[in-house]
Motif scaffolding. Structure first.
Motif, PDB file in Angstrom:
ATOM      1  N   GLU A   1      -2.729  -7.681  -2.729  1.00 48.48           N
ATOM      2  CA  GLU A   1      -3.264  -6.327  -2.639  1.00 48.48           C
ATOM      3  C   GLU A   1      -2.212  -5.335  -3.097  1.00 48.48           C
ATOM      4  OE1 GLU A   1      -4.920  -4.989   1.016  1.00 48.48           O
ATOM      5  OE2 GLU A   1      -6.358  -6.637   1.179  1.00 48.48           O
TER       6      GLU A   1
ATOM      7  N   PHE B   1     -10.342  -0.440  -8.496  1.00 51.69           N
ATOM      8  CA  PHE B   1     -10.484   1.009  -8.403  1.00 51.69           C
ATOM      9  C   PHE B   1      -9.523   1.648  -9.396  1.00 51.69           C
ATOM     10  CE2 PHE B   1     -11.188  -0.726  -4.089  1.00 51.69           C
ATOM     11  CZ  PHE B   1     -12.513  -0.323  -3.880  1.00 51.69           C
TER      12      PHE B   1
ATOM     13  N   ASP C   1      -5.809  -0.969  -6.771  1.00 47.28           N
ATOM     14  CA  ASP C   1      -6.241   0.418  -6.585  1.00 47.28           C
ATOM     15  C   ASP C   1      -5.195   1.330  -7.197  1.00 47.28           C
ATOM     16  OD1 ASP C   1      -7.175   2.877  -5.822  1.00 47.28           O
ATOM     17  OD2 ASP C   1      -7.483   2.351  -3.715  1.00 47.28           O
TER      18      ASP C   1
ATOM     19  N   LEU D   1      -7.053  -7.195  -4.939  1.00 43.80           N
ATOM     20  CA  LEU D   1      -7.350  -5.758  -4.920  1.00 43.80           C
ATOM     21  C   LEU D   1      -6.344  -4.991  -5.747  1.00 43.80           C
ATOM     22  CD1 LEU D   1      -8.338  -3.486  -1.948  1.00 43.80           C
ATOM     23  CD2 LEU D   1      -6.369  -2.861  -3.325  1.00 43.80           C
TER      24      LEU D   1
ATOM     25  N   ASP E   1      -2.054  -1.191  -3.765  1.00 39.78           N
ATOM     26  CA  ASP E   1      -2.680   0.127  -3.720  1.00 39.78           C
ATOM     27  C   ASP E   1      -1.624   1.170  -4.033  1.00 39.78           C
ATOM     28  OD1 ASP E   1      -3.908   2.518  -3.210  1.00 39.78           O
ATOM     29  OD2 ASP E   1      -4.486   2.064  -1.152  1.00 39.78           O
TER      30      ASP E   1
ATOM     31  N   ARG F   1      -6.242   4.487  -8.496  1.00 36.05           N
ATOM     32  CA  ARG F   1      -6.980   5.738  -8.681  1.00 36.05           C
ATOM     33  C   ARG F   1      -6.047   6.949  -8.646  1.00 36.05           C
ATOM     34  NH1 ARG F   1     -11.175   5.049  -3.785  1.00 36.05           N
ATOM     35  NH2 ARG F   1      -9.310   4.082  -2.873  1.00 36.05           N
TER      36      ARG F   1
ATOM     37  N   HIS G   1       0.850  -1.183   0.000  1.00 32.71           N
ATOM     38  CA  HIS G   1       0.000   0.000   0.000  1.00 32.71           C
ATOM     39  C   HIS G   1       0.891   1.240   0.000  1.00 32.71           C
ATOM     40  CE1 HIS G   1      -3.794  -2.065   1.886  1.00 32.71           C
ATOM     41  NE2 HIS G   1      -3.425  -2.598   0.749  1.00 32.71           N
TER      42      HIS G   1
ATOM     43  N   SER H   1      -2.698   4.273  -5.346  1.00 33.76           N
ATOM     44  CA  SER H   1      -3.564   5.410  -5.666  1.00 33.76           C
ATOM     45  C   SER H   1      -2.934   6.733  -5.237  1.00 33.76           C
ATOM     46  CB  SER H   1      -4.926   5.240  -4.972  1.00 33.76           C
ATOM     47  OG  SER H   1      -4.766   5.123  -3.566  1.00 33.76           O
TER      48      SER H   1
ATOM     49  N   PHE I   1     -11.838  -6.245  -5.889  1.00 32.81           N
ATOM     50  CA  PHE I   1     -11.907  -4.794  -5.791  1.00 32.81           C
ATOM     51  C   PHE I   1     -11.078  -4.177  -6.920  1.00 32.81           C
ATOM     52  CE2 PHE I   1     -12.094  -6.727  -1.601  1.00 32.81           C
ATOM     53  CZ  PHE I   1     -13.262  -6.187  -1.071  1.00 32.81           C
TER      54      PHE I   1
ATOM     55  N   THR J   1     -15.005   0.678  -9.645  1.00 31.94           N
ATOM     56  CA  THR J   1     -14.933   2.128  -9.705  1.00 31.94           C
ATOM     57  C   THR J   1     -14.182   2.543 -10.953  1.00 31.94           C
ATOM     58  OG1 THR J   1     -14.875   2.160  -7.281  1.00 31.94           O
ATOM     59  CG2 THR J   1     -14.318   4.192  -8.399  1.00 31.94           C
TER      60      THR J   1
ATOM     61  N   ASN K   1      -0.513   4.673  -1.120  1.00 29.70           N
ATOM     62  CA  ASN K   1      -1.282   5.800  -1.647  1.00 29.70           C
ATOM     63  C   ASN K   1      -0.799   7.125  -1.061  1.00 29.70           C
ATOM     64  OD1 ASN K   1      -2.960   6.722   0.690  1.00 29.70           O
ATOM     65  ND2 ASN K   1      -3.912   4.713   0.523  1.00 29.70           N
TER      66      ASN K   1
END
Length: 344
Positions: A109, A158, A135, A133, A111, A137, A87, A113, A156, A181, A89
């Motif tokens: 996972e 995104f 992400d 997942l 992320d 974004r 992660h 973003s 998920f 999303t 972000n």
């Protein structure tokens, strides 16, 4: 340096190399990235890997909100062989998603973003069986989104607020997606008739601010698990299919800013869980008694339509100009059919 485990020794050079690339560290995160105790580095977390319960390895990385600046993540993420969660972000990472992530056996996972990443959609994840997942974004990714991503193992997805130019695919198999999303991109074309199959388990679909066209499919009413649908600010047209009254769990339905017309199905306005129904900036001409009740309670917004007697509607000349060239929908007879047993 004496490491607690050879797996920690193996990732130490990659971490130090990435540290040397960090050009801005306003929270002084990287000052802790020294010595052999990698598990005490800020943002790094250790655990036993699945293949050896007695070993110690870097299992997850959490850089959320660190505001680090680096020109690339290549040579870093893809050099953490035991990583399961990454992660990061709200940083200032550039470059693309490293191709080498496809070789990470435990990663599920990712992320990234709210960064400065660019390039094509990271198609590498299609080869990762346990990936759950993604992400990405608020970045600068471009190009098409592989249709297979919707039929994969992701729960998920995104990818909103990028510059993807793609269509929603016609797929005959059910996806595993729970959250989808895609808002604020450049999606075009119609919402596919297979949406009821593809996204049968999805609880949230965000498609607003794209360039979607065509009529809403009758199969929209088959999304039995959906709680939020937002397809505002597109170019969708046609009447609302009555099947939409089958969305028993829907709480938020936003179709504002399109070219929809006809009557608002009274059955839609009788759905018990609706808290926000926005149909403003369309061309609806009729709303039943139940819908009028939702307007009075503040749940339904029908401003800037063509409904006689309601305040804040479009000028009559504007409505007349639209209906003079009103687009039609194929198989319009099906719009009155209801594919469920209405509880009320």
């Amino acid at each position: 340096l004496i490491f607690a485990d050879r797996r920690l020794a193996a990732v130490y050079p990659a971490i130090q190399k990435f540290k040397s690339l960090v050009s801005s560290d306003p929270r002084n995160v990287t000052v802790s990235w020294v010595g052999a105790d990698v598990c005490r580095y800020r943002g790094f977390y250790c655990d036993s890997p699945p293949d050896n319960s007695s070993a110690v390895a870097v299992a997850s990385v959490d850089f959320n909100g660190f505001h680090l600046t680096a020109p690339t993540l290549a040579g870093f993420i893809d050099q953490l062989p035991d990583i399961a969660i990454f992660h990061a972000n709200s940083n200032f990472f550039s470059g693309g998603v490293p191709v080498g992530i496809a070789r990470l056996p435990y990663l599920y996972e990712l992320d990234l973003s709210n960064n400065l990443l660019s390039g094509d959609f990271p198609a590498e994840i299609l080869a990762m069986g346990g990936f759950s997942l993604l992400d990405i974004r608020f970045n600068f990714f471009t190009g098409a989104v592989p249709p297979a991503i919707f039929a994969g193992n992701l729960n998920f997805l995104f990818i909103n607020n990028n510059d993807f130019i793609t269509t929603l695919p016609e797929i005959s198999v059910s996806a595993h997606l729970l959250f989808l999303t895609l808002a604020n991109n450049r999606l075009f074309g119609p919402i596919p008739a297979s949406i009821g199959v593809i996204f049968s388990g999805v609880s949230e679909i965000l498609l607003q601010n794209n360039s979607l066209t065509g009529c809403l499919p009758y199969q929209l009413g088959l999304l039995k698990e959906v709680v939020v649908i937002d397809a505002a600010e597109n170019q969708l047209t046609g009447p609302l299919p009555t099947s939409i009254a089958c969305l028993e769990k829907v709480e938020i339905l936003n179709l504002a800013g399109n070219r929809l017309y006809g009557s608002v199905p009274d059955l839609l306005c009788r759905l018990s869980k609706l808290t926000n129904l926005s149909l403003s900036d369309n061309y609806f001409t009729v709303a039943g008694d139940s819908c009028m009740g939702l307007i009075r309670s503040g749940v339904l917004d029908l401003t800037n339509n063509c409904i006689p007697g309601l305040p804040f509607q479009r000028p009559p000349m504007e409505c007349a100009a639209f209906f003079a060239g009103q687009p039609s929908c194929p198989n319009q007879y099906i719009f009155s059919k209801i594919p469920c047993r209405i509880p009320f």
